[in-house]
Scaffold this active site. Structure first.
Site, PDB file in Angstrom:
ATOM      1  N   GLU A   3       0.853  -1.112  -0.029  1.00  0.00           N
ATOM      2  CA  GLU A   3      -0.064  -0.102   0.048  1.00  0.00           C
ATOM      3  C   GLU A   3       0.795   1.350  -0.053  1.00  0.00           C
ATOM      4  O   GLU A   3       2.040   1.138   0.469  1.00  0.00           O
ATOM      5  CB  GLU A   3      -0.824   0.145   1.317  1.00  0.00           C
ATOM      6  CG  GLU A   3      -1.535   1.204   1.544  1.00  0.00           C
ATOM      7  CD  GLU A   3      -2.320   1.275   2.948  1.00  0.00           C
ATOM      8  OE1 GLU A   3      -1.545   0.803   4.108  1.00  0.00           O
ATOM      9  OE2 GLU A   3      -3.186   1.886   3.234  1.00  0.00           O
TER      10      GLU A   3
ATOM     11  N   ASN B 219      -6.951   6.222  -1.637  1.00  0.00           N
ATOM     12  CA  ASN B 219      -5.829   5.329  -1.211  1.00  0.00           C
ATOM     13  C   ASN B 219      -5.960   4.186  -2.148  1.00  0.00           C
ATOM     14  O   ASN B 219      -7.025   3.301  -2.110  1.00  0.00           O
ATOM     15  CB  ASN B 219      -6.013   4.898   0.167  1.00  0.00           C
ATOM     16  CG  ASN B 219      -4.814   4.096   0.640  1.00  0.00           C
ATOM     17  OD1 ASN B 219      -4.023   3.406  -0.191  1.00  0.00           O
ATOM     18  ND2 ASN B 219      -4.507   3.992   1.833  1.00  0.00           N
TER      19      ASN B 219
ATOM     20  N   LYS C 237      -9.489   2.127  -1.844  1.00  0.00           N
ATOM     21  CA  LYS C 237      -9.710   1.618  -0.448  1.00  0.00           C
ATOM     22  C   LYS C 237     -10.978   2.014   0.116  1.00  0.00           C
ATOM     23  O   LYS C 237     -11.286   3.220   0.000  1.00  0.00           O
ATOM     24  CB  LYS C 237      -8.528   2.040   0.313  1.00  0.00           C
ATOM     25  CG  LYS C 237      -8.488   1.350   1.966  1.00  0.00           C
ATOM     26  CD  LYS C 237      -7.309   1.744   2.490  1.00  0.00           C
ATOM     27  CE  LYS C 237      -6.964   1.364   4.230  1.00  0.00           C
ATOM     28  NZ  LYS C 237      -5.765   1.862   4.513  1.00  0.00           N
TER      29      LYS C 237
ATOM     30  N   GLU D 267      -5.741   8.672   8.075  1.00  0.00           N
ATOM     31  CA  GLU D 267      -6.162   8.394   6.712  1.00  0.00           C
ATOM     32  C   GLU D 267      -7.405   9.159   6.431  1.00  0.00           C
ATOM     33  O   GLU D 267      -7.850   9.291   5.468  1.00  0.00           O
ATOM     34  CB  GLU D 267      -6.290   6.781   6.670  1.00  0.00           C
ATOM     35  CG  GLU D 267      -4.933   6.261   6.650  1.00  0.00           C
ATOM     36  CD  GLU D 267      -5.191   4.769   5.999  1.00  0.00           C
ATOM     37  OE1 GLU D 267      -5.609   4.694   5.034  1.00  0.00           O
ATOM     38  OE2 GLU D 267      -4.633   3.821   6.771  1.00  0.00           O
TER      39      GLU D 267
ATOM     40  N   CYS E  75      -4.878  -3.064   2.651  1.00  0.00           N
ATOM     41  CA  CYS E  75      -4.567  -3.002   4.260  1.00  0.00           C
ATOM     42  C   CYS E  75      -5.948  -3.038   5.229  1.00  0.00           C
ATOM     43  O   CYS E  75      -6.205  -4.192   5.624  1.00  0.00           O
ATOM     44  CB  CYS E  75      -4.129  -1.517   4.522  1.00  0.00           C
ATOM     45  SG  CYS E  75      -3.309  -1.766   6.418  1.00  0.00           S
TER      46      CYS E  75
ATOM     47  N   ASN F  58       0.295  -0.868   5.332  1.00  0.00           N
ATOM     48  CA  ASN F  58       1.369  -0.290   5.982  1.00  0.00           C
ATOM     49  C   ASN F  58       0.538  -0.480   7.626  1.00  0.00           C
ATOM     50  O   ASN F  58      -0.564   0.196   7.876  1.00  0.00           O
ATOM     51  CB  ASN F  58       1.467   1.133   5.925  1.00  0.00           C
ATOM     52  CG  ASN F  58       2.270   1.373   4.552  1.00  0.00           C
ATOM     53  OD1 ASN F  58       3.155   1.808   4.676  1.00  0.00           O
ATOM     54  ND2 ASN F  58       1.496   1.295   3.499  1.00  0.00           N
TER      55      ASN F  58
HETATM   56  N1  CDT Z   1      -3.004   1.461   6.643  1.00  0.00           N
HETATM   57  C1  CDT Z   1      -3.697   0.848   7.238  1.00  0.00           C
HETATM   58  O1  CDT Z   1      -5.119   0.642   6.820  1.00  0.00           O
HETATM   59  N2  CDT Z   1      -3.527   0.422   8.483  1.00  0.00           N
HETATM   60  C2  CDT Z   1      -4.318   0.038   9.571  1.00  0.00           C
HETATM   61  C3  CDT Z   1      -3.968   0.525  10.877  1.00  0.00           C
HETATM   62  C4  CDT Z   1      -5.188   0.524  11.742  1.00  0.00           C
HETATM   63  S1  CDT Z   1      -4.719   1.405  13.106  1.00  0.00           S
HETATM   64  C5  CDT Z   1      -5.594   2.838  12.998  1.00  0.00           C
HETATM   65  C6  CDT Z   1      -4.557  -1.385   9.622  1.00  0.00           C
HETATM   66  O2  CDT Z   1      -5.640  -2.063   9.678  1.00  0.00           O
HETATM   67  O3  CDT Z   1      -3.370  -2.136   9.415  1.00  0.00           O
END
Ligand code: CDT
Length: 313
Positions: free
Chosen positions: A48, A107, A124, A143, A169, A194
């Protein structure tokens, strides 16, 4: 059962720092593309927001700097060498990036075929975190400030090799993501991520980040009879640690390959798409066994409401 092998690679990335140029990042992607090709892979999955640092960790105010984290076209001048190299090698790929479309920002991931054509685009849908800074913590997860909710649904594309779907993600944690693709017969799911080890809102024990990441992928692969290839951007980016654990999961729910470290690292596996057919024909024969007349709440409610249980008459 006749095997249908898709030679698949996942290219995990180590950190991308704020000052790293697109050119230097694309060089790293191309190096991993060559490694994947040398292993016989035909498809490779990148993370991502692969072209930049994970900028939603900051509450940025300078619009020019914010804009610098998005792409206005794809391929762009900076990413063209990746498209060219992949086409020359006859390899397809998944790539995540920040997309500007007029006034809207997404995204986004694209699926590029071995012939160099963009086969599909996904934006996304499950955007995690916050729209505004929560407290004075230096590492946020904003985000919702930077991305609109995707407007393209969860399509699955019929390619020459497999029925391929994409998500990004946080989407991987939601069973709805995978079931919508399962209902299109997905054979191979690609996901970039990420995942920070820490979150400003909640001090969940850090070891659970990896556990929930793998648990989500393994459950989704099994329950939807598909292979899943997950590529993370990992390690310490600008002082913030993100988990590794990039992997390839079989429709059995088993992890067939997983990265060892948190840097740039390629893993690969010859994935037999026919394995999913057994599950689709038996335990997860959706047409025979699903009972959608009892699943209405899934689309009627967003948040949980009152229990519906009543004492029997
Ligand atoms: N990039 C991404 O979607 N990261 C989220 C972090 C969540 S914590 C607010 C994940 O689900 O891995």
């Amino acid at each position: 059962m006749t095997q249908r092998i898709v030679q698949l690679a996942v290219a995990q990335m180590g950190p991308v720092q704020r000052s790293d140029s697109r050119d230097s990042v694309v060089k790293r992607l191309i190096a991993m593309l060559h490694t994947a090709h040398a292993r016989g892979a035909r498809w490779v999955v990148f993370p991502e927001l692969a072209l930049t640092t994970f900028f939603p960790r900051w509450d940025l105010r300078d619009q020019a700097e914010i804009d610098s984290f998005y792409e206005t076209s794809m391929p762009s001048a900076a990413t063209e060498p990746l498209f060219t190299a992949a086409k020359q090698l006859g390899m397809g790929f998944y790539l995540g990036y920040g997309e500007i479309d007029g006034e809207r920002r997404f995204n986004t991931s694209i699926l590029v075929g071995p012939d160099g054509r963009i086969i599909g685009k996904y934006r996304k849908i499950h955007i995690p975190g916050d729209a505004v800074t929560q407290n004075s913590a230096p590492i946020q997860h904003l985000e919702k400030k930077y991305f609109a909710v995707g407007d393209l649904g969860f399509p699955v594309w019929q390619t020459d090799d497999a029925k391929i779907g994409m998500c990004i993600c946080n989407d991987r944690r939601w069973p709805e993501t995978w079931r919508v693709m399962g209902l299109q017969g997905i054979e191979l799911g690609m996901v970039g991520y990420n995942t920070p080890s820490g979150y400003v809102q909640w001090d969940e024990p850090i070891h659970l980040r990896m556990h929930h990441h793998l648990l989500s992928l393994q459950a989704a692969a099994y329950q939807n009879a598909c292979w899943i290839a997950a590529a993370g951007k990992s390690g310490v980016e600008e002082g913030a640690h993100m988990i590794g654990g990039s992997c390839i999961v079989a429709p059995t729910g088993e992890i067939m390959a997983k990265t060892l470290g948190e840097g740039d690292e390629v893993i690969s596996f010859d994935c037999d798409m026919a394995i999913g057919d057994n599950y689709r024909a038996n335990i997860f024969h959706f047409a025979r066994h699903r009972r959608p007349e009892h699943y209405g709440l899934l689309v009627e409610r967003t948040g949980a409401g009152d229990p519906l249980g009543k004492e029997p008459q």
